[in-house]
Design an enzyme around this catalytic site. Structure first.
Site, PDB file in Angstrom:
ATOM      1  N   GLY A  47       0.902  -1.366   0.040  1.00  3.33           N
ATOM      2  CA  GLY A  47      -0.025   0.178  -0.039  1.00  3.33           C
ATOM      3  C   GLY A  47       0.781   1.255  -0.052  1.00  3.33           C
ATOM      4  O   GLY A  47       2.017   1.312   0.610  1.00  3.33           O
ATOM      5  N   GLN A  52       2.784  10.089   1.369  1.00  6.79           N
ATOM      6  CA  GLN A  52       4.175   9.374   1.347  1.00  6.79           C
ATOM      7  C   GLN A  52       4.788   9.615   0.068  1.00  6.79           C
ATOM      8  O   GLN A  52       6.085   9.394   0.183  1.00  6.79           O
ATOM      9  CB  GLN A  52       3.852   7.720   1.365  1.00  6.79           C
ATOM     10  CG  GLN A  52       3.151   7.102   2.636  1.00  6.79           C
ATOM     11  CD  GLN A  52       3.330   5.678   2.880  1.00  6.79           C
ATOM     12  OE1 GLN A  52       2.109   5.041   2.184  1.00  6.79           O
ATOM     13  NE2 GLN A  52       4.288   5.056   3.376  1.00  6.79           N
ATOM     14  N   CYS A  93       5.817  -0.143   7.497  1.00  7.80           N
ATOM     15  CA  CYS A  93       5.413   1.115   6.789  1.00  7.80           C
ATOM     16  C   CYS A  93       6.752   1.554   5.944  1.00  7.80           C
ATOM     17  O   CYS A  93       7.691   1.570   6.489  1.00  7.80           O
ATOM     18  CB  CYS A  93       4.819   2.012   7.488  1.00  7.80           C
ATOM     19  SG  CYS A  93       4.381   3.602   6.672  1.00  7.80           S
ATOM     20  N   LEU A  94       6.476   1.792   4.649  1.00  9.49           N
ATOM     21  CA  LEU A  94       7.423   2.237   3.847  1.00  9.49           C
ATOM     22  C   LEU A  94       8.055   3.485   4.336  1.00  9.49           C
ATOM     23  O   LEU A  94       9.330   3.827   3.944  1.00  9.49           O
ATOM     24  CB  LEU A  94       6.821   2.344   2.386  1.00  9.49           C
ATOM     25  CG  LEU A  94       6.336   1.217   1.618  1.00  9.49           C
ATOM     26  CD1 LEU A  94       5.829   1.453   0.126  1.00  9.49           C
ATOM     27  CD2 LEU A  94       7.260   0.047   1.510  1.00  9.49           C
ATOM     28  N   HIS A 135      -4.580   0.680   7.564  1.00 13.14           N
ATOM     29  CA  HIS A 135      -3.247   1.552   7.597  1.00 13.14           C
ATOM     30  C   HIS A 135      -3.186   2.745   6.611  1.00 13.14           C
ATOM     31  O   HIS A 135      -2.681   3.784   6.985  1.00 13.14           O
ATOM     32  CB  HIS A 135      -2.226   0.567   7.125  1.00 13.14           C
ATOM     33  CG  HIS A 135      -0.642   0.901   7.208  1.00 13.14           C
ATOM     34  ND1 HIS A 135       0.212   0.362   8.045  1.00 13.14           N
ATOM     35  CD2 HIS A 135      -0.160   2.019   6.336  1.00 13.14           C
ATOM     36  CE1 HIS A 135       1.220   1.013   7.854  1.00 13.14           C
ATOM     37  NE2 HIS A 135       1.045   1.942   6.774  1.00 13.14           N
ATOM     38  N   GLU A 136      -3.980   2.509   5.677  1.00 12.63           N
ATOM     39  CA  GLU A 136      -3.964   3.568   4.507  1.00 12.63           C
ATOM     40  C   GLU A 136      -4.892   4.688   5.007  1.00 12.63           C
ATOM     41  O   GLU A 136      -4.615   5.879   4.816  1.00 12.63           O
ATOM     42  CB  GLU A 136      -4.345   3.136   3.180  1.00 12.63           C
ATOM     43  CG  GLU A 136      -3.292   1.977   2.389  1.00 12.63           C
ATOM     44  CD  GLU A 136      -2.003   2.653   2.561  1.00 12.63           C
ATOM     45  OE1 GLU A 136      -1.834   3.901   1.939  1.00 12.63           O
ATOM     46  OE2 GLU A 136      -0.945   1.941   2.879  1.00 12.63           O
ATOM     47  N   HIS A 139      -3.043   6.709   7.334  1.00 11.66           N
ATOM     48  CA  HIS A 139      -2.128   7.712   6.538  1.00 11.66           C
ATOM     49  C   HIS A 139      -2.775   9.029   6.060  1.00 11.66           C
ATOM     50  O   HIS A 139      -2.122  10.006   6.339  1.00 11.66           O
ATOM     51  CB  HIS A 139      -1.403   7.180   5.242  1.00 11.66           C
ATOM     52  CG  HIS A 139      -0.303   6.246   5.502  1.00 11.66           C
ATOM     53  ND1 HIS A 139       0.808   6.927   6.108  1.00 11.66           N
ATOM     54  CD2 HIS A 139       0.254   5.164   5.488  1.00 11.66           C
ATOM     55  CE1 HIS A 139       1.797   5.913   6.233  1.00 11.66           C
ATOM     56  NE2 HIS A 139       1.320   5.058   5.746  1.00 11.66           N
TER      57      HIS A 139
END
Ligand code: NI
Length: 169
Positions: A47, A52, A93-94, A135-136, A139
């Protein structure tokens, strides 16, 4: 084009994003989505949210590859409409490279959103997909998975979290 991924400590990750005005972004959307998917795949993510890559937009791309097959999901202005169950699993997480922790999430989550063509859809996800949906949406509200950790866990991870700054490029 592979975009730079914003890391923990940069302000935009903590900024709640503005809703997408589909008509206003329509022209630029195909390229942006292509770049976001490419960027996500290049680092084996499941994702990636617009903040991000430095954009204040309520938009995420998701591909959890159910059964190993790619399924590209575009979430524009996503909202969680229903959720149930609880499960604790490891999450990363990225924007927090190298940081992993057990996070409690709902097992099943339904969302409504607009797709890449601006068409509304609803979708239920469980397992990894449900986790990624939550999670998205976090964000897009300026929230990170580490916000869900208890004090002791966060304390233990503190040095690793702090080291993320060293990966800024
Ligand atoms: Ni993330």
């Amino acid at each position: 084009m592979i975009l730079r991924i914003v890391k923990h400590g940069e302000k935009i990750l903590r900024t709640p994003c503005d809703p997408v005005d589909y008509a206003a972004v329509r022209k630029d959307l195909p390229r942006l989505l292509r770049d976001m998917f490419q960027t996500m795949y290049s680092v084996r993510g499941v994702g990636l949210a617009a903040p991000q890559v430095g954009l204040n937009l309520r938009l995420s791309v998701v591909d959890v590859k159910p059964e190993g097959l790619s399924r590209r999901l575009v979430l524009i202005n996503p909202e969680i409409t229903a959720k149930s169950g609880k499960i604790v699993q490891e999450e990363g997480c990225l924007s927090l490279p190298g940081v992993y922790a057990q996070v409690e999430r709902c097992t099943v989550v339904a969302i409504k959103a607009l797709d890449a063509r601006g068409k509304p859809y609803e979708m239920a996800g469980e397992g990894t997909l449900a986790r990624v949906f939550q999670h998205e949406v976090d964000h897009l509200n300026g929230k990170l998975f580490i916000d869900h950790l208890d004090f002791i866990t966060k304390l233990k991870l503190m040095s690793v979290i702090r080291d993320v700054r060293k990966t800024w490029t």
